[in-house]
Design a protein around this motif. Structure first.
Motif, PDB file in Angstrom:
ATOM      1  N   LYS A  41       0.858  -1.185   0.000  1.00 33.77           N
ATOM      2  CA  LYS A  41       0.000   0.000   0.000  1.00 33.77           C
ATOM      3  C   LYS A  41       0.894   1.234   0.000  1.00 33.77           C
ATOM      4  CE  LYS A  41      -4.192  -1.755   2.270  1.00 33.77           C
ATOM      5  NZ  LYS A  41      -5.134  -1.565   3.395  1.00 33.77           N
ATOM      6  N   LEU A  42       0.684   2.105  -0.962  1.00 32.58           N
ATOM      7  CA  LEU A  42       1.480   3.316  -1.051  1.00 32.58           C
ATOM      8  C   LEU A  42       0.695   4.406  -1.761  1.00 32.58           C
ATOM      9  CD1 LEU A  42       4.206   2.964  -3.835  1.00 32.58           C
ATOM     10  CD2 LEU A  42       2.254   1.456  -3.648  1.00 32.58           C
ATOM     11  N   ASP A  90      11.189  -2.385  -7.580  1.00 36.55           N
ATOM     12  CA  ASP A  90      11.621  -1.292  -8.447  1.00 36.55           C
ATOM     13  C   ASP A  90      10.516  -0.253  -8.571  1.00 36.55           C
ATOM     14  OD1 ASP A  90      13.663  -3.119  -8.822  1.00 36.55           O
ATOM     15  OD2 ASP A  90      13.980  -2.517 -10.909  1.00 36.55           O
ATOM     16  N   PHE A  91      10.865   1.009  -8.352  1.00 33.49           N
ATOM     17  CA  PHE A  91       9.925   2.116  -8.488  1.00 33.49           C
ATOM     18  C   PHE A  91      10.229   2.849  -9.796  1.00 33.49           C
ATOM     19  CE2 PHE A  91      10.256   1.180  -4.048  1.00 33.49           C
ATOM     20  CZ  PHE A  91       8.995   1.406  -3.523  1.00 33.49           C
ATOM     21  N   GLU A  92       9.218   3.000 -10.618  1.00 39.13           N
ATOM     22  CA  GLU A  92       9.386   3.717 -11.880  1.00 39.13           C
ATOM     23  C   GLU A  92       8.352   4.826 -11.941  1.00 39.13           C
ATOM     24  OE1 GLU A  92       9.184   0.987 -15.112  1.00 39.13           O
ATOM     25  OE2 GLU A  92      10.452  -0.514 -14.129  1.00 39.13           O
ATOM     26  N   GLY A  93       8.804   6.068 -11.830  1.00 42.42           N
ATOM     27  CA  GLY A  93       7.888   7.203 -11.810  1.00 42.42           C
ATOM     28  C   GLY A  93       7.772   7.869 -13.159  1.00 42.42           C
ATOM     29  N   ASP A  94       6.594   8.476 -13.415  1.00 43.98           N
ATOM     30  CA  ASP A  94       6.371   9.228 -14.652  1.00 43.98           C
ATOM     31  C   ASP A  94       6.900  10.655 -14.543  1.00 43.98           C
ATOM     32  OD1 ASP A  94       5.171   7.022 -15.711  1.00 43.98           O
ATOM     33  OD2 ASP A  94       3.133   7.652 -15.208  1.00 43.98           O
ATOM     34  N   GLN A  95       7.331  11.052 -13.351  1.00 48.25           N
ATOM     35  CA  GLN A  95       7.829  12.410 -13.139  1.00 48.25           C
ATOM     36  C   GLN A  95       9.326  12.374 -12.844  1.00 48.25           C
ATOM     37  OE1 GLN A  95       5.505  14.103  -9.998  1.00 48.25           O
ATOM     38  NE2 GLN A  95       3.572  13.341 -10.813  1.00 48.25           N
ATOM     39  N   SER A  96      10.008  13.481 -13.091  1.00 45.40           N
ATOM     40  CA  SER A  96      11.447  13.534 -12.849  1.00 45.40           C
ATOM     41  C   SER A  96      11.774  13.443 -11.363  1.00 45.40           C
ATOM     42  CB  SER A  96      12.024  14.832 -13.432  1.00 45.40           C
ATOM     43  OG  SER A  96      11.363  15.966 -12.855  1.00 45.40           O
ATOM     44  N   GLU A  97      10.900  13.960 -10.504  1.00 42.83           N
ATOM     45  CA  GLU A  97      11.103  13.898  -9.063  1.00 42.83           C
ATOM     46  C   GLU A  97       9.941  13.128  -8.430  1.00 42.83           C
ATOM     47  OE1 GLU A  97      11.558  17.802  -7.566  1.00 42.83           O
ATOM     48  OE2 GLU A  97      13.410  18.217  -8.667  1.00 42.83           O
ATOM     49  N   ALA A  98       9.925  11.823  -8.683  1.00 37.63           N
ATOM     50  CA  ALA A  98       8.843  10.983  -8.183  1.00 37.63           C
ATOM     51  C   ALA A  98       9.054  10.667  -6.707  1.00 37.63           C
ATOM     52  CB  ALA A  98       8.764   9.694  -8.990  1.00 37.63           C
ATOM     53  N   ALA A  99       7.950  10.595  -5.971  1.00 40.35           N
ATOM     54  CA  ALA A  99       8.019  10.295  -4.543  1.00 40.35           C
ATOM     55  C   ALA A  99       6.766   9.531  -4.143  1.00 40.35           C
ATOM     56  CB  ALA A  99       8.151  11.587  -3.727  1.00 40.35           C
ATOM     57  N   TRP A 100       6.943   8.647  -3.155  1.00 41.23           N
ATOM     58  CA  TRP A 100       5.824   7.849  -2.669  1.00 41.23           C
ATOM     59  C   TRP A 100       5.906   7.749  -1.145  1.00 41.23           C
ATOM     60  CZ3 TRP A 100       9.116   6.470  -6.578  1.00 41.23           C
ATOM     61  CH2 TRP A 100       8.577   6.399  -7.865  1.00 41.23           C
ATOM     62  N   THR A 101       4.768   7.441  -0.535  1.00 40.79           N
ATOM     63  CA  THR A 101       4.723   7.137   0.896  1.00 40.79           C
ATOM     64  C   THR A 101       4.222   5.712   1.057  1.00 40.79           C
ATOM     65  OG1 THR A 101       4.271   9.440   1.492  1.00 40.79           O
ATOM     66  CG2 THR A 101       3.730   7.746   3.122  1.00 40.79           C
ATOM     67  N   LEU A 102       5.095   4.829   1.518  1.00 40.50           N
ATOM     68  CA  LEU A 102       4.764   3.419   1.694  1.00 40.50           C
ATOM     69  C   LEU A 102       4.134   3.242   3.071  1.00 40.50           C
ATOM     70  CD1 LEU A 102       5.165   0.739   0.102  1.00 40.50           C
ATOM     71  CD2 LEU A 102       7.199   0.359   1.484  1.00 40.50           C
ATOM     72  N   THR A 103       2.881   2.805   3.100  1.00 42.47           N
ATOM     73  CA  THR A 103       2.155   2.684   4.365  1.00 42.47           C
ATOM     74  C   THR A 103       2.044   1.249   4.861  1.00 42.47           C
ATOM     75  OG1 THR A 103       0.043   2.583   3.172  1.00 42.47           O
ATOM     76  CG2 THR A 103       0.794   4.746   3.903  1.00 42.47           C
TER      77      THR A 103
END
Length: 456
Positions: A41-42, A90-103
């Motif tokens: 969950k993130l 592996d995290f692959e973001g669509d933005q140059s500065e991608a960020a997530w919060t893993l809950t």
């Protein structure tokens, strides 16, 4: 039904169960828990999340699953082989500065859960910055190949005890179920043998009547058999639109598009609904044959089932074309559909015989079947995924008690890749339920047969 016969059935059930308890398990933990769900969950940026697993060797694309991330909250479920000792996310973001919060990051099995979030926060990361914040972990991509590798060996060992306990329980329930099924077959055996012998003896008659029934449905209409496909195709299109575009359903199972996953479940369900409702009304539709003393009326429910089977065969052909359009070509695994087709026909024959016997005496039976069919569509389930939606193992077990869940899952496993039928412990349960349905339907039909001519 004599008292002696009842005692014979009880003795057969007890003896069968006792012998099975002396034999090795018929339900093994590798069958039930060969793949364990790992739930993530993130929330954060859109992109993709890819999970690799390994037994200690190199990471490979073949041992991975990829799922899309939408902007906002995501709840993803991956399936991890039991032999795995490490995973890589592996995290692959669509933005140059991608960020997530893993809950949440958990490995689940047998009603127990192993929390992997602390291990994730302490793992060595590449091109990622991990910042624990309370019960969550903030993940920031800072390079071109952001990923985290962590060990799941301790979590696997922690789940061994609950897996072993749950497997022993399921094995005991399966052995008792087989014993009960054998007892009921002994009790209802004469009616069952008589019915099966009649169906085999009248197989040519059944085929001819089924063919005529299939042709007669569309006699006189301009489009003919095309009308048989209009409603199911529109229904599938509506569900795809609502769930994929309205609720933004993500690819399920092992990453296939939602439309393929939905069609793989809808095709057997359409056959089931058509065969059950048609079989239940067979005596009403062919009442002019029921009044003939020499006609084998016990074949009429089977006529409606095999007429629906002809339509089902055409739907399977259209399904193959649809899958090919999405790049999924037929393979040897598709031959397993023959097994699940036999399962579905067997279940339908029992339910059709039972409902056909009840309908002439209780005309509301047809309405009850229609309601049960509509309700069954949602509890099988067809349009939503059980594993990723229902967290409670006990509740998931109740959903799996529906015999059509076994068939629908089997169609999806055959078409989209999954467990073989001999790897599924539900096979024993399904054939116990189906055997009882066939034997019970044949017995009820024989008991009520003398009253049919009077009420029709």
């Amino acid at each position: 039904m004599s008292v002696r016969k009842t005692w014979q059935a009880a003795a057969a059930a007890s003896l069968t169960a006792a012998i099975l308890f002396l034999l090795p398990p018929i339900v093994g933990d590798a069958q039930v828990y060969g793949n364990l769900p790992i739930r993530v969950k993130l929330a954060g940026s859109s992109g993709q999340l890819q999970l690799y697993w390994s037994e200690g060797g190199a990471w490979t694309e073949g041992a991975s699953q990829r799922k899309p991330l939408r902007s906002g909250e995501n709840a993803l479920t991956f399936f991890l082989p039991r032999a795995s000792t490490r995973v890589r996310i592996d995290f692959e973001g669509d933005q140059s500065e991608a960020a997530w919060t893993l809950t949440s990051l958990t490995l689940d099995a047998a009603g127990a859960s192993a929390d992997l979030l602390d291990a994730f926060a302490e793992a060595e990361a590449q091109d990622l910055r991990l910042q624990p914040s309370g019960d969550d972990v903030r993940v920031d991509a800072v390079g071109g190949d952001p990923h985290v590798a962590l060990s799941v060996a301790d979590a696997m060992r922690a789940l061994q005890l609950p897996i072993a306990a749950r497997t022993r329980l399921l094995d005991g329930m399966a052995k008792v179920g087989v014993g009960i099924a054998i007892g009921l077959l002994v009790l209802l055996g004469p009616a069952l043998c008589e019915w099966i012998a009649l169906l085999w003896k009248s197989r040519k008659l059944i085929f001819d009547l089924a063919k005529n029934d299939f042709k007669g449905r569309f006699a006189g209409s301009t489009l003919g058999v095309v009308w048989a496909f209009v409603q199911p195709v529109i229904t599938i299109a509506v569900y795809c639109f609502v769930f994929q575009f309205g609720f933004r359903a993500q690819p399920v199972s092992n990453g296939f598009p939602y439309v393929l996953w939905l069609v793989a479940g809808m095709v057997p369900w359409l056959f089931f609904g058509e065969g059950w409702s048609g079989g239940g009304n067979a005596l009403l539709e062919y009442k002019y044959l029921v009044q003939k003393m020499v006609f084998p009326i016990a074949t009429l429910p089977a006529v409606k089932v095999f007429a629906s089977l002809m339509l089902h065969a055409i739907f399977l052909g259209l399904t193959a074309v649809l899958f090919a359009c999405f790049g999924v070509m037929p393979s040897m695994r598709w031959l397993e559909l023959l097994y699940y087709l036999v399962c579905l026909v067997a279940l339908l024959l029992g339910l059709a015989a039972l409902s056909a016997a009840m309908t002439p005496l209780w005309r509301d039976a047809g309405q009850v079947i229609a309601i049960l069919t509509q309700l069954g569509f949602w509890i099988t389930p067809i349009a939503w995924e059980l594993e990723s939606t229902v967290r409670s193992p006990a509740l998931r077990l109740w959903f799996r008690a529906n015999p059509m869940h076994y068939v629908v899952t089997g169609y999806r496993d055959s078409l989209l890749g999954g467990a073989f039928f001999f790897q599924r412990p539900e096979s024993v349960y399904f054939w116990c339920v189906t055997s009882i349905a066939i034997a019970g339907g044949a017995w009820v039909f024989r008991r009520l047969k003398p009253h049919f001519a009077d009420v029709l």
